[in-house]
Write a protein that holds these residues in place. Structure first.
Motif, short mmCIF file in Angstrom:
data_model
loop_
_atom_site.label_atom_id
_atom_site.label_comp_id
_atom_site.label_asym_id
_atom_site.label_seq_id
_atom_site.Cartn_x
_atom_site.Cartn_y
_atom_site.Cartn_z
N MET A 1 25.37 1.95 -5.66
CA MET A 1 24.28 1.42 -6.47
C MET A 1 23.13 0.96 -5.57
O MET A 1 23.34 0.18 -4.63
CB MET A 1 24.76 0.22 -7.31
N LYS A 2 21.94 1.45 -5.87
CA LYS A 2 20.75 1.04 -5.13
C LYS A 2 19.97 0.01 -5.94
O LYS A 2 19.81 0.16 -7.15
CB LYS A 2 19.85 2.24 -4.86
N LEU A 3 19.49 -1.01 -5.26
CA LEU A 3 18.64 -2.00 -5.88
C LEU A 3 17.22 -1.82 -5.35
O LEU A 3 17.00 -1.85 -4.14
CB LEU A 3 19.13 -3.42 -5.57
N LEU A 4 16.28 -1.62 -6.26
CA LEU A 4 14.87 -1.50 -5.90
C LEU A 4 14.16 -2.74 -6.41
O LEU A 4 14.29 -3.10 -7.58
CB LEU A 4 14.25 -0.25 -6.54
N VAL A 5 13.40 -3.38 -5.54
CA VAL A 5 12.77 -4.64 -5.91
C VAL A 5 11.30 -4.62 -5.52
O VAL A 5 10.95 -4.32 -4.38
CB VAL A 5 13.45 -5.84 -5.21
N ASP A 6 10.46 -4.96 -6.47
CA ASP A 6 9.03 -5.16 -6.23
C ASP A 6 8.74 -6.63 -6.51
O ASP A 6 8.78 -7.07 -7.65
CB ASP A 6 8.19 -4.26 -7.12
N SER A 7 8.46 -7.39 -5.45
CA SER A 7 8.32 -8.83 -5.61
C SER A 7 6.92 -9.30 -5.22
O SER A 7 6.44 -9.05 -4.12
CB SER A 7 9.35 -9.57 -4.74
N GLY A 8 6.30 -10.03 -6.14
CA GLY A 8 5.10 -10.77 -5.83
C GLY A 8 5.48 -12.22 -5.64
O GLY A 8 6.65 -12.55 -5.48
N SER A 9 4.49 -13.09 -5.65
CA SER A 9 4.79 -14.52 -5.54
C SER A 9 5.22 -15.11 -6.88
O SER A 9 5.97 -16.08 -6.92
CB SER A 9 3.56 -15.27 -5.02
N THR A 10 4.76 -14.52 -7.97
CA THR A 10 5.06 -15.05 -9.29
C THR A 10 6.40 -14.54 -9.82
O THR A 10 7.22 -15.32 -10.31
CB THR A 10 3.95 -14.69 -10.29
N LYS A 11 6.62 -13.22 -9.73
CA LYS A 11 7.84 -12.64 -10.26
C LYS A 11 8.27 -11.45 -9.41
O LYS A 11 7.49 -10.90 -8.64
CB LYS A 11 7.63 -12.20 -11.71
N ALA A 12 9.53 -11.08 -9.59
CA ALA A 12 10.08 -9.92 -8.90
C ALA A 12 10.78 -9.03 -9.92
O ALA A 12 11.63 -9.50 -10.69
CB ALA A 12 11.07 -10.35 -7.82
N ASP B 1 4.77 -5.63 0.56
CA ASP B 1 4.56 -5.13 -0.80
C ASP B 1 3.59 -3.96 -0.87
O ASP B 1 3.64 -3.16 -1.81
CB ASP B 1 4.10 -6.25 -1.73
N THR B 2 2.74 -3.80 0.14
CA THR B 2 1.78 -2.70 0.10
C THR B 2 2.49 -1.35 0.09
O THR B 2 1.98 -0.38 -0.49
CB THR B 2 0.82 -2.78 1.29
N TYR B 3 3.66 -1.25 0.73
CA TYR B 3 4.38 0.03 0.72
C TYR B 3 4.80 0.41 -0.70
O TYR B 3 4.78 1.60 -1.05
CB TYR B 3 5.60 -0.05 1.64
N ALA B 4 5.17 -0.56 -1.51
CA ALA B 4 5.50 -0.24 -2.90
C ALA B 4 4.27 0.29 -3.63
O ALA B 4 4.35 1.25 -4.41
CB ALA B 4 6.02 -1.49 -3.62
N ALA B 5 3.14 -0.32 -3.35
CA ALA B 5 1.89 0.14 -3.96
C ALA B 5 1.55 1.56 -3.52
O ALA B 5 1.12 2.39 -4.32
CB ALA B 5 0.75 -0.81 -3.59
N VAL B 6 1.76 1.85 -2.24
CA VAL B 6 1.48 3.19 -1.71
C VAL B 6 2.39 4.23 -2.37
O VAL B 6 1.92 5.27 -2.87
CB VAL B 6 1.68 3.23 -0.18
#
Length: 283
Positions: free
Chosen positions: A1-12, A96-101
């Motif tokens: 199982m892979k977990l993918l996470v995109d986290s900002g300061s407010t929420k992930a 987090d920029t890599y997620a955006a890219v």
């Protein structure tokens, strides 16, 4: 199982997928910015979600893309915390920029990629590697155009009596503007940047009000000048955006970019769906 996470300061945003890319579960935690949280609080936010706590030993890989992960020190801190928590997982921590890219930019293409949410960031992607001209100093000194900057302007405008009376009345009705409450959130609670960003929805709601319009224009112009225009090729490549501020103020942002002959590319509220496609293609 892979977990993918995109986290900002407010929420992930969390998504678990199997080896074929099938979604096993999705969930959301509070943001996991290592610049403003200690180890105990990170673990507390993980334990607070049943799906994460219940499946932590089943995870084989964790791909974490997060705000505050732009330095080796912060990456190493979070990597160690996650390795202790997800005991059977190979942990990879990226800014987090890599997620955006990966979410906005076609494979091997060049682009300038920006984040405009609780905080702000901007990088040039040459098709392989990210390049940054500006090292972030965090929400107090930087974060032009971000949700927390808008919150700062609104609070100051209210307390310096610069906010129009009708707008101030509505502001009072929507938020707790007691000075002690505000100071406690800014100086005693975790994530003061996320607290400031909670006010951003007010400025977006009233973006046609002249008071709010001036703030929005000032911040977006500042972001364009101080971040995007640092790159010499800013007129030659598309400029992509992720984040709620960019998403809800897309028209205002596009107008400012057009004045500098900058081409707006893709604009996404959240990059998490694009991350699924990326990791399926690159499994």
């Amino acid at each position: 199982m892979k977990l993918l996470v995109d986290s900002g300061s407010t929420k992930a945003d969390w998504i678990a997928i199997d080896e074929n890319g099938k979604v096993l579960f999705t969930t959301q935690t509070l943001g996991l910015n290592p610049e403003v949280l200690d180890k105990a609080e990170v673990i507390n936010r993980l334990d607070d979600k049943f799906d994460i706590e219940h499946n932590k030993d089943k995870a084989t890989h964790l791909y974490f893309y997060g705000a505050g992960c732009g330095t080796d020190r912060m990456k190493e801190f979070l990597t160690k915390v996650f390795q202790e928590y997800f005991t059977n997982a190979v942990v990879s921590v990226y800014e987090d920029t890599y997620a955006a890219v990966y979410a906005t930019t076609p494979k091997d293409e060049e682009a300038i990629v920006c984040i405009l949410g609780t905080g702000s960031n901007c990088s040039y992607f040459d098709g392989k590697v990210l390049h940054q001209k500006v090292q972030s100093l965090g929400y107090i000194a930087m974060d032009d155009g971000s949700g927390n900057r808008f919150g700062r302007h609104l609070i100051r405008g209210y307390y310096f009596n610069n906010m129009p009376k009708e707008l101030a009345k509505e502001f009072e009705e929507e938020y707790n503007v007691d000075a002690d409450y505000i100071k406690a959130n800014l100086y005693k609670e975790a994530n003061p940047n996320a607290y400031l960003a909670t006010f951003a929805k007010f400025i977006i709601k009233h973006k046609d009000n002249e008071f709010c319009k001036k703030i929005i224009k000032k911040e977006l112009k500042s972001f364009t000048k101080n971040y995007i225009m640092q790159f010499e090729n800013h007129k030659e490549v598309p400029v992509h955006f992720v984040g709620s501020i960019a998403f809800y103020l897309k028209d205002e942002l596009e107008q400012i970019l057009a004045k500098h002959d900058i081409k707006m590319g893709n604009v996404l509220r959240r990059p998490i769906d694009g991350l699924i496609a990326y990791h399926i293609l690159n499994k």
